[in-house]
Each structure stands twice: as C-alpha cells, then as structure tokens.
Design a protein around this motif. Structure first.
Motif, PDB file in Angstrom:
ATOM      1  N   LEU A 171      27.605  45.490  31.526  1.00 31.98           N
ATOM      2  CA  LEU A 171      28.822  44.878  30.981  1.00 31.98           C
ATOM      3  C   LEU A 171      29.874  44.782  32.070  1.00 31.98           C
ATOM      4  O   LEU A 171      30.159  45.767  32.747  1.00 31.98           O
ATOM      5  CB  LEU A 171      29.378  45.746  29.850  1.00 31.98           C
ATOM      6  N   GLN A 172      30.431  43.606  32.200  1.00 31.05           N
ATOM      7  CA  GLN A 172      31.506  43.412  33.158  1.00 31.05           C
ATOM      8  C   GLN A 172      32.784  43.974  32.549  1.00 31.05           C
ATOM      9  O   GLN A 172      33.282  43.432  31.574  1.00 31.05           O
ATOM     10  CB  GLN A 172      31.670  41.918  33.427  1.00 31.05           C
ATOM     11  N   GLU A 173      33.266  45.071  33.088  1.00 30.30           N
ATOM     12  CA  GLU A 173      34.427  45.688  32.461  1.00 30.30           C
ATOM     13  C   GLU A 173      35.661  44.805  32.592  1.00 30.30           C
ATOM     14  O   GLU A 173      36.357  44.531  31.652  1.00 30.30           O
ATOM     15  CB  GLU A 173      34.712  47.057  33.102  1.00 30.30           C
ATOM     16  N   PHE A 174      35.909  44.345  33.796  1.00 27.66           N
ATOM     17  CA  PHE A 174      37.088  43.545  34.025  1.00 27.66           C
ATOM     18  C   PHE A 174      36.689  42.245  34.673  1.00 27.66           C
ATOM     19  O   PHE A 174      35.839  42.219  35.534  1.00 27.66           O
ATOM     20  CB  PHE A 174      38.047  44.271  34.961  1.00 27.66           C
ATOM     21  N   SER A 175      37.262  41.183  34.214  1.00 29.33           N
ATOM     22  CA  SER A 175      36.963  39.947  34.881  1.00 29.33           C
ATOM     23  C   SER A 175      38.210  39.094  34.819  1.00 29.33           C
ATOM     24  O   SER A 175      38.765  38.851  33.766  1.00 29.33           O
ATOM     25  CB  SER A 175      35.761  39.298  34.219  1.00 29.33           C
ATOM     26  N   GLU A 176      38.654  38.721  35.963  1.00 31.62           N
ATOM     27  CA  GLU A 176      39.900  37.947  36.009  1.00 31.62           C
ATOM     28  C   GLU A 176      39.664  36.574  35.412  1.00 31.62           C
ATOM     29  O   GLU A 176      38.582  36.008  35.504  1.00 31.62           O
ATOM     30  CB  GLU A 176      40.377  37.817  37.463  1.00 31.62           C
ATOM     31  N   LEU A 177      40.667  36.041  34.816  1.00 36.33           N
ATOM     32  CA  LEU A 177      40.541  34.734  34.186  1.00 36.33           C
ATOM     33  C   LEU A 177      40.884  33.634  35.179  1.00 36.33           C
ATOM     34  O   LEU A 177      41.713  32.790  34.942  1.00 36.33           O
ATOM     35  CB  LEU A 177      41.454  34.663  32.974  1.00 36.33           C
TER      36      LEU A 177
END
Lengths: 205, 255
Positions: free
Chosen positions: A166-172
């Motif tokens: 799971l990608q915890e953080f991903s910038e938009l």
C-alpha cells in the motif's frame, strides 16, 4: 539436493491437480518429507524460470499451480475458454479495501469509499471473492467480511501478505492536462505510481 | 468557470469526484480552497441534474459537508496562540478521508493489474461458471449463514398468505422429529429442500426447521454440504429408531 525422482513426480501432481497443491498435501501423497518436497518445488520453479517454457510454477493461495505465462495472454484468450470480464471500478475499490483491511464491516467500507456499497458487496460475494467471516462483537453485531482463497487464486497471490504494498502517501501531482476520467487516465496514473512491476511476477519469488 | 464534461459513471463516489477536482485544479490537498472546490462540485451536481441523472444521496451529503466546512472556516477562531494551527482546521477530517480514499483507489488499480486467472494466466482447470455439483469429494460443515439462507429460500417460495387462517392446527415438533427420522431410516442423507414439500403452510416450515435444529442439537443428524453454496444435506450421525426417542414437547420447550 532434492531426491531426483521427486521433481518430475511433483510436477506431474501439480499438473494434474484441480486446485493449487501445497507442500503438505504433496508430502502426504508422495509419502515423503515435506522438506524434500519444498526442495523439489524450488527446483521445479527454478527450471521453469531458466528454460523458456510456456508455463511456470506459480505460488498461489498457499499452494502451487502450473499456469501459462502472462505475456502469452493475448493468444491464450483466443482459445475463448472464458468470456473476458472487467471489474467495475467500484467493485475493485471495495475489493481492495476488503483485501487490505479485513476483517472489516460494511459501514467501515462505506466510510472509506464515501458511498453505499451494499450491491457491490453482494456481487463480490456472489463471485465468491468475499465472504462473511462472522459478526463483530460491537453493538448491532455487524457482519465482518474478508477475502476468500478464490480471491487469491484469481489475482495469483500466494497469500494476503503478497498483496501489492500500500502506498501510504502519494502526492497529488497528476499531469493536469488530462480531461475527464477516462480509462487511459487511470492507466497513466497507475504507471506513475508504479505499484507493481510491469510483469507482475514479483510475488512469485 | 470551465464547462465540465460530466460522466457520472466515472466517479465511484463523492470522494472520487473531489479528488478529481483537486487534481484537475492542481490544488494542494493539505490546503484545499474550500470555496473554489465547493462551487465546482456544486456545478457538477447541477450538471448531473440537468442531464436528469439521479444524484445519489452521498453526493448531496458531501456538498452539505463542504458548505459546513466553509462556514466553520468563516467563523472567527478562538485565539489560542499556542496551538491554533492544523489541530482545529475544519478541513482536517476531509483531507484525512481523501488521502485514505486515494490510497485504496490506487491499491485497486494495482490489484487490477495483477495477472488474473482465466484472463491473463490460465491453469488447466478453469473453474466453469456453472459447475455441476460433484458428490465425490468430502463434506464440509455448513455454516449458520448458509443454513439461514437456505431457510429463507424455502420461506420465500412459500410467502405468507394474505388471508387469515381460523382453524388451528396442532403442530408438534416431536412428531416432526419422528417424521424426519423415519424418512431418514435406510437413507444416509436427505436433501434439506426435500423435507419441505411444495405449497406448505409457513408454520409447517417453521416446525420442520425447528425439528431439524433439535435433531442437530441432539447430535442425531448433521448438516453437511459438498461445497460452499451446494445442497445442504441432513446426514444421520447415529442409528436411532423413532420409538427409541422419548421426547416430550415440554422437554423441548415448545409446549
């Protein structure tokens, strides 16, 4: 070193079996030590990796199964054994949430998705990908849901731990030039996030 | 303002729509301009309604939450010099939900890209869509949910009649237990549905079901099935003749 005869024997059994076979089942049938079976499976997997064969030994749903290589998919589909289907995005979203968060109740799924998920859940249950695990011991006793071994088989996963990370953080920071939400848009975004290797084989090793 | 091409089907929910707007406008998710996003969001809802699409309740609920967040932003803050930052930002909850949602949205795409059995990879035994029930394999325990689903099937086929029954028929669970056991004699098993004849009173069904449960409780029969969603079988677990049974209605508590 595995007992030499064991490798072709294991191969024959895995080939003929209807469902993925695990080392314990194989050891049972062959009346051999489980350790030797595991060695034989390793050797077999290595053989299929080294030699260019159309099939490979895939570790799936806690067992082993011979499957055709994904890169030959286009041709194999022409056999027309199965009508190809695609999951709706709503179904995939719900399935992913259940897979990663199980055991989970329907209200929890709906809170995460922000939308009613009753019918999607029903479809997933009908397809035997999701099942009721029991009831949660909280007021109202809501049902708790989890994935089935059919789910692991369908997505070629050895176990739940081999789900893509799971990608915890991903910038938009999406390329803003994309108009609307077309399927190609989705494909583009997933290539960028690079969650799975392009061959999708990583879980095998 | 731009004109948006709206494809309702493309948004799985309000969170999905909001994420789309944030990306499209290159907004900072940690500092969402609520007024701007709310007006665009409402514009899309308007467009949906113009197209005579039913706007699901969840979309409207989100619109209300957005307006609520905006109104809280407009209220003067109780100034607390120490910790006035993020802590009580009314947008925090929304941001957290959006990030969480995005995580699973991406996970869904990643999962969908896994080579799928019978789509991208093939094994020798592709499970057929409608497999005939096989009776060779072992039996597995029937879960309570399967049992209830089976009862519901029978009840659905025999809906409650619209008239009143005046005559009272005495139904006895004990009698029914004996009836089931005599039907089971000489058989190893009986199909669950076979015990419910067509066009039967609902009270009859209930008594039969209670009798089955009693038999299971007394460990005289077991519920088994070949596979999930397969036929439920009543299987004898001990050989008992009906007259050996000394069951009073009182003993069962149904008197």
């Amino acid at each position: 070193m595995a007992i030499p005869d064991l490798v072709p024997l294991v191969e024959a059994l895995v080939f003929a079996a209807e469902k993925p076979l695990d080392a314990a089942q194989l050891a049972d049938i062959l009346e051999a030590e489980q350790m030797n079976i595991i060695q034989a499976l390793d050797e077999l997997a290595e053989f299929y990796d080294r030699h260019p064969r159309g099939i490979f030994l895939h570790q799936v749903a806690g067992g082993f199964q011979l499957r055709t290589r994904p890169e030959y998919a286009d041709f194999l589909r022409k056999l027309g054994r199965r009508r190809p289907f695609r999951f709706s995005r709503a179904a995939m979203e719900s399935l992913a949430i259940i897979a990663y968060r199980q055991p989970i109740t329907r209200p929890e799924i709906e809170y995460l998705r922000g939308v009613d998920s009753g019918s999607v859940l029903k479809t997933l249950m009908e397809k035997h990908l999701v099942r009721i695990l029991g009831k949660k011991d909280v007021p109202g006793k809501p049902m708790i849901y989890g994935t089935t071994s059919e789910f692991l088989e369908l997505f070629g996963l050895a176990d739940l731990a081999s789900l893509p990370t799971l990608q915890e953080f991903s910038e938009l920071t999406e390329d803003a030039g994309v108009d609307g939400m077309s399927p190609s848009h989705l494909a583009a975004s997933s290539e960028e996030s690079d969650l799975v290797g392009s061959d999708g084989f990583s879980s095998e090793h | 303002m731009n004109l948006y091409e709206v494809h309702l089907d493309n948004f799985t929910g309000p969170l999905d729509l909001l994420l789309h707007l944030i990306k499209k406008n290159e907004m900072d998710i940690y500092d969402i301009p609520i007024a701007a996003i709310t007006s665009q969001y409402l514009e899309i809802l308007d467009a949906m309604q113009t197209l005579n699409l039913d706007v699901a309740g969840e979309f409207l609920l989100m619109a209300a939450s957005l307006v609520h967040v905006k109104s809280r932003l407009l209220l003067p803050k109780v100034v607390d010099d120490e910790s006035e930052e993020d802590e009580d930002d009314p947008r925090a909850e929304l941001v957290r939900r959006l990030l969480e949602y995005q995580k699973y949205k991406e996970a869904a795409v990643a999962l969908d890209e896994q080579p799928k059995l019978n789509q991208d990879v093939f094994s020798r035994f592709a499970p057929e869509p409608e497999v005939l029930e096989k009776c060779d394999g072992g039996f597995v325990e029937v879960s309570l949910f399967d049992l209830l689903a089976a009862l519901q099937d029978v009840l659905r086929e025999n809906p409650e009649p619209l008239f009143h029954t005046v005559d009272v028929e005495q139904l006895s669970v004990t009698d029914r237990i004996n009836a089931i056991m005599s039907r089971l004699q000489g058989h190893q098993s009986l199909a669950f549905y076979d015990l419910f004849p067509d066009k039967v009173e609902r009270s009859d069904i209930v008594v039969t079901f209670l009798a089955m449960l009693e038999l299971v409780r007394l460990r005289m029969v077991r519920f088994m099935q070949n596979k999930r969603f397969g036929t439920i079988w009543l299987m004898t677990s001990v050989e008992v003749t009906p007259d050996e049974l000394e069951l009073g209605e009182e003993a069962l508590g149904y008197s």
